[in-house]
Design a protein around this motif. Structure first.
Motif, short mmCIF file in Angstrom:
data_model
loop_
_atom_site.label_atom_id
_atom_site.label_comp_id
_atom_site.label_asym_id
_atom_site.label_seq_id
_atom_site.Cartn_x
_atom_site.Cartn_y
_atom_site.Cartn_z
N ALA A 194 0.84 -1.20 0.00
CA ALA A 194 0.00 0.00 0.00
C ALA A 194 0.87 1.25 0.00
CB ALA A 194 -0.93 -0.01 1.21
N LEU A 195 1.99 1.20 0.71
CA LEU A 195 2.92 2.33 0.71
C LEU A 195 3.48 2.56 -0.69
CD1 LEU A 195 4.56 4.46 2.33
CD2 LEU A 195 6.30 2.68 2.67
N MET A 196 3.91 1.48 -1.35
CA MET A 196 4.48 1.60 -2.70
C MET A 196 3.43 2.06 -3.71
SD MET A 196 7.59 0.93 -2.19
CE MET A 196 8.12 0.95 -3.90
N ASN A 197 2.16 1.70 -3.48
CA ASN A 197 1.08 2.03 -4.42
C ASN A 197 0.37 3.33 -4.07
OD1 ASN A 197 1.69 -0.43 -5.61
ND2 ASN A 197 0.01 -1.52 -4.63
N ALA A 198 0.87 4.01 -3.02
CA ALA A 198 0.28 5.29 -2.58
C ALA A 198 -1.18 5.13 -2.17
CB ALA A 198 0.42 6.36 -3.67
N GLU A 199 -1.53 3.98 -1.60
CA GLU A 199 -2.89 3.77 -1.08
C GLU A 199 -2.85 4.05 0.43
OE1 GLU A 199 -4.89 0.21 -2.47
OE2 GLU A 199 -3.44 0.03 -4.12
N HIS A 200 -2.84 5.32 0.75
CA HIS A 200 -2.52 5.75 2.11
C HIS A 200 -3.59 5.38 3.13
CE1 HIS A 200 0.36 9.02 0.33
NE2 HIS A 200 0.77 7.79 0.13
N GLU A 201 -4.86 5.49 2.77
CA GLU A 201 -5.92 5.15 3.73
C GLU A 201 -5.89 3.66 4.05
OE1 GLU A 201 -7.69 7.32 5.47
OE2 GLU A 201 -6.42 8.77 4.42
N ARG A 202 -5.68 2.85 3.02
CA ARG A 202 -5.57 1.40 3.24
C ARG A 202 -4.37 1.10 4.12
NH1 ARG A 202 -8.23 -3.34 3.70
NH2 ARG A 202 -6.99 -5.11 2.99
N LEU A 203 -3.26 1.79 3.89
CA LEU A 203 -2.06 1.59 4.69
C LEU A 203 -2.34 1.87 6.17
CD1 LEU A 203 1.52 2.85 3.86
CD2 LEU A 203 0.53 3.27 6.10
N LYS A 204 -3.02 2.98 6.43
CA LYS A 204 -3.30 3.35 7.83
C LYS A 204 -4.15 2.29 8.52
CE LYS A 204 -3.06 8.30 6.81
NZ LYS A 204 -3.84 9.56 6.64
N MET A 205 -5.13 1.74 7.78
CA MET A 205 -5.97 0.70 8.36
C MET A 205 -5.15 -0.55 8.67
SD MET A 205 -7.63 -2.37 7.94
CE MET A 205 -7.62 -2.69 6.18
N LEU A 206 -4.28 -0.95 7.72
CA LEU A 206 -3.49 -2.17 7.89
C LEU A 206 -2.50 -2.04 9.04
CD1 LEU A 206 -2.88 -2.79 4.09
CD2 LEU A 206 -4.16 -4.33 5.58
N THR A 207 -1.74 -0.95 9.07
CA THR A 207 -0.76 -0.77 10.15
C THR A 207 -1.46 -0.60 11.49
OG1 THR A 207 -0.66 1.61 9.64
CG2 THR A 207 1.03 0.21 8.67
N GLY A 208 -2.63 0.05 11.48
CA GLY A 208 -3.39 0.19 12.73
C GLY A 208 -3.79 -1.16 13.30
#
Length: 288
Positions: A194-208
């Motif tokens: 998600a970080l590499m694909n610039a999918e920031h909202e998805r990234l925040k959900m996953l890391t959370g």
């Protein structure tokens, strides 16, 4: 070879005149799209114990299929659509799951990942509703984890992200307790993609999710690093520094307020002391 629309219509109507064995083989082929490698069809024929090669050869003679460069292919998109529509909508997921599971079995049995991505893709077309029990769901989650890692190894982060996200879908309720290791890997790898694909909202959900459920700091570390990278890449340097400091504080470490020569020497000496008790083998065993 481009087939004119009127010819395609004529051939489509001729499906009713094809032998049932040919029609069944065409349905299988249609699940793989417009074309499929003959070698894959040979493997599938052996695993699901259904005649495929001979019937598909007959379809070539009837000009429904073409055969070139080691592939069977439909002569027109409408032919593939017609073959696929011969399955009832509620049965399609079962067909995809069956073919994917058969190929996945080959991957595991022969320790050959040639069909890994195809197997995972077919099973994912079937979706979680097609798996028969929790054990199969866990196997599919692990299969998607392996498929995602393979896609990442070729820098295909979009495909990798899809596989990791599908893997997460197959995790059952309570997976952070019952399937901790695979959950941690799927969420961490999905966040990295998600970080590499610039999918920031998805990234925040996953890391959370990782930070909320991880059992120790070491298991949270990758998600924390990804979150820090996101802040850096988003030009939020003060927020990134604050996140670094808060995590260091939780470990009983503090960054010096001012970087002085004495502070540098102190940290160097402290690091030397920590490293002095470690062997070369121990140091080399740490991840790069």
């Amino acid at each position: 070879m481009k087939v004119p629309e009127n010819v395609a219509t004529f051939i489509t109507k001729s499906f009713d005149r094809l032998p049932s064995e040919v029609l069944s083989a065409l349905v299988v082929l249609s699940c793989f799209g417009a074309s499929a490698d003959i070698s894959l069809i040979e493997v599938l024929e052996r695993e699901i114990k259904q005649p495929l090669i001979a019937p598909l050869e007959a379809a070539v003679v009837d000009s429904v299929l073409g055969k070139k460069d080691g592939k069977f292919f439909f002569m027109h998109d409408k032919l593939q659509e017609t073959a696929y529509s011969m399955m009832k909508p509620e049965e399609r997921c079962l067909h995809h799951n069956l073919y994917g599971q058969a190929l996945a079995f080959v991957v595991v049995r022969e320790k050959d990942d040639r069909y890994l991505l195809t197997a995972a893709t077919q099973i994912n077309f079937g979706g979680p509703q097609a798996v028969i029990d929790d054990n199969q769901a866990l196997s599919v989650a692990n299969l998607n984890l392996d498929a995602g890692k393979k896609a990442m190894s070729t820098s295909d982060f979009f495909s990798a992200h899809r596989y990791f996200n599908h893997g997460i879908l197959y995790l059952r309720s309570g997976h952070w307790n019952k399937q901790y290791d695979v959950s941690l890997e799927l969420f961490n790898f999905a966040a990295a993609c998600a970080l590499m694909n610039a999918e920031h909202e998805r990234l925040k959900m996953l890391t959370g999710e990782v930070i909320r459920h991880a059992k120790c700091f070491e298991d949270k570390f990758r998600a924390i690093c990804i979150s820090i990278n996101l802040l850096f890449w988003s030009s939020k340097l003060p927020d990134a520094i604050q996140l670094v400091n808060s995590n260091l504080s939780s470990l009983g470490e503090e960054l010096p307020v001012a970087v002085t020569q004495s502070a540098i020497h102190y940290q160097l000496d402290h690091t030397k002391t920590l490293l002095a008790g470690l062997s070369d083998e121990t140091l080399l065993s740490y991840p790069a």
